[in-house]
Every structure is written in C-alpha cells, then in structure tokens.
Design a protein around this motif. Structure first.
Motif, short mmCIF file in Angstrom:
data_model
loop_
_atom_site.label_atom_id
_atom_site.label_comp_id
_atom_site.label_asym_id
_atom_site.label_seq_id
_atom_site.Cartn_x
_atom_site.Cartn_y
_atom_site.Cartn_z
N THR A 129 0.82 -1.21 0.00
CA THR A 129 0.00 0.00 0.00
C THR A 129 0.86 1.26 0.00
O THR A 129 0.48 2.28 -0.59
N HIS A 130 2.00 1.18 0.66
CA HIS A 130 2.94 2.30 0.75
C HIS A 130 4.21 1.75 1.39
O HIS A 130 4.20 0.66 1.97
N ILE A 131 5.29 2.51 1.30
CA ILE A 131 6.54 2.13 1.95
C ILE A 131 7.02 3.31 2.80
O ILE A 131 7.44 4.34 2.26
N PRO A 132 6.93 3.23 4.12
CA PRO A 132 7.43 4.30 4.97
C PRO A 132 8.93 4.55 4.73
O PRO A 132 9.71 3.60 4.61
N VAL A 133 9.30 5.81 4.66
CA VAL A 133 10.67 6.15 4.27
C VAL A 133 11.67 5.88 5.39
O VAL A 133 12.88 5.87 5.14
N SER A 134 11.21 5.63 6.60
CA SER A 134 12.15 5.37 7.69
C SER A 134 13.01 4.14 7.41
O SER A 134 14.17 4.08 7.83
N ARG A 135 12.43 3.15 6.68
CA ARG A 135 13.12 1.92 6.32
C ARG A 135 13.75 1.23 7.52
O ARG A 135 14.87 0.74 7.48
N ALA A 166 14.34 -2.57 -3.36
CA ALA A 166 14.21 -2.31 -4.80
C ALA A 166 13.16 -1.23 -5.06
O ALA A 166 12.16 -1.12 -4.34
N GLU A 167 13.38 -0.46 -6.12
CA GLU A 167 12.52 0.68 -6.44
C GLU A 167 11.07 0.27 -6.63
O GLU A 167 10.15 1.02 -6.27
N GLU A 168 10.81 -0.92 -7.18
CA GLU A 168 9.43 -1.29 -7.49
C GLU A 168 8.55 -1.40 -6.25
O GLU A 168 7.32 -1.24 -6.34
N TYR A 169 9.13 -1.67 -5.08
CA TYR A 169 8.32 -1.74 -3.87
C TYR A 169 7.65 -0.40 -3.57
O TYR A 169 6.56 -0.37 -2.99
N LYS A 170 8.30 0.67 -3.94
CA LYS A 170 7.76 2.01 -3.67
C LYS A 170 6.69 2.42 -4.68
O LYS A 170 5.96 3.37 -4.44
#
Length: 270
Positions: free
Chosen positions: A37-43, A55-59
C-alpha cells in the motif's frame, strides 16, 4: 504443468493490460500481481529478500485489484491473481466486494493469494500490531469468505448483512509464505493451497502440509511455487512432485524488456 507469471507492476513497468494480453497469447495460465500500500521512508525494516537496499518497485507498486480489472477487460482465459494481497492491511467488507466484482466481471477468473506481510512500519500504519498480523489476516479472509458464500453473512466485526455480487469462482484462496506449522495451519483451515516462494524445500515440506490437512479433515492443499526463475530441470523436478502450476517471476521492466523475457519463458509452455 501450467505456467503462470508474476510481476511487480508499477507506473514504470509494462502496462498490466498489455502484459496480460501478451501472456495469454503465449499460453501462460495466470498473472499474479503483488501489493504494497505504501513504503514508509524510515526503512526500519530491512528488505525481506536480504538485499542491502529495497528495490525501487516496492515504492511504486500499483493497486493489484484496480490493475487486474484492466487485465480482465482485454483477456478471456488467463486467471487473474493477487500474489500476494496483504490481508491484514485491508478492510474485509470493501475488499470482499471488490474481489467479488472483479471475479464476476472476469467470468470467474480470480485467484486470491494472501500473505501476512514483512514490513513492520507499513503494517503498523494500518493500525495492526506486527505480532497480530497473522490473526488479523485470518479473520479478514474468513470474513470475506462469509460474504462471498452466504446470502446473509455474519462475522465477528459486522452484523448479519447482504453483499452482492457473489463471486463465480469462490474465489480460491492461496496462502503465501515459508513452510512451517503456523503457516500450514492457516492453509489447512481456510485456503485451497500454499504458495511457497521459489520452490526450494517443497519436497521436505509436503509431509507436514499433508498432515495439517488431514488433521483438519480436508483434502491435500494444492502447492503453487511462486516467483520461480525457471530452468527445464527445475520445472521437471516440480512436475515429478505433482505440482500442477508454477508461477514464474518477471522483472519489473518496461515493455520491450518484458516482452523479451516473456518470449524466453514461452519456450517452457507446453
């Protein structure tokens, strides 16, 4: 053995409706799309596959149900699946309606691959404690199945209700994840099958899966290896295990590169 496909569909990869049409033309049996649904940038959570960077596609992942509706509109035979739908992160009443509608409009071609998720902060942003995600996913799937099955559906969390359309195909539910007693208990309770990533270790896991299904008093679950990178030797081995369908991994790439990979995979289609 039937061969399906999965791709991280994004705003930069081959358009899903074109991919689905090309896959059907080449004889592939199914197309599965993943979900984030989204990828929090905190990682704070490291990538599940062990990569140093996500990988970029997750975002950039498309919503799988909206994307699969475009695939349904331009195809006739290929089955359309979520691989996987993050069931703990979805409201079950709305999701049940969306999946039933997609199944009805596609002529009964929907397959619901579900999973529990691995990104702690993504799951937390949906109000779900990470340690509770399996039980929340289970509850949500059972709620959706009640809405699909019953004219008057009732489940913990909502009162007796009407919800149409009813799906044509069920639809079948497959649970994705690594082999183990907890996962196999979920498969045995409410799913038609298990979707292990890749294909390694299936032979060793089959007795435990069979035991879980027997304990639940149901037939042996189907096993659909997911995200496999194919070789003829690997596909022959899976066929010897009685595997009837394997889902091959396509790179998340634009049209020209995706078509080259599709054509390379098409030589395995029988």
């Amino acid at each position: 053995m039937r061969l399906g496909l999965t791709m991280f569909a994004t705003d930069r990869s081959m358009p899903v409706h074109e991919l689905a049409r090309a896959a059907e033309e080449r004889g592939f049996s199914s197309l599965f799309l993943p979900e984030h649904t989204h990828i929090p940038v905190s990682r704070r959570t490291p990538p599940a596959n062990g990569d140093a960077e996500l990988a970029e596609e997750y975002k950039r992942t498309l919503d799988p149900l909206v994307a699969l509706s475009f695939a349904a509109a331009v195809t006739e035979r290929i089955r359309l699946g979520t691989g996987i739908l993050l069931a703990a992160q979805r409201e079950p009443i709305v999701t049940a309606k969306a999946l039933a509608t997609l199944d009805r409009l596609s002529g009964g071609r929907v397959v619901v691959g579900v999973g529990f998720g691995w990104n702690v902060e993504e799951i937390a942003n949906h109000g779900v404690p990470y340690r509770s995600r399996r039980e929340v996913a289970r509850r949500n799937v059972l709620a959706m199945q009640a809405l699909w099955r019953d004219d008057v559906a009732a489940f913990d969390g909502f009162e007796p209700s009407w919800s149409w359309p009813k799906p044509i195909s069920g639809p079948p539910v497959y649970v994705g994840g690594a082999a183990g007693p907890k996962l196999f208990a979920h498969v045995a309770e409410y799913a038609e099958g298990w979707m292990p990533i890749g294909g390694k270790g299936i032979r060793t896991a089959l007795p435990a899966l069979r035991e879980a299904c027997e304990k639940a008093g149901r037939p042996m679950a189907r096993v659909v290896p997911f995200g496999t990178l194919p070789t003829q030797e690997k596909l022959d081995y899976l066929a010897e295990l009685g595997i009837e369908e394997t889902v091959l991994a396509l790179a998340s790439v634009p049209t020209d590169a995706a078509l080259r990979q599709l054509d390379a995979y098409a030589r395995f289609v029988r």
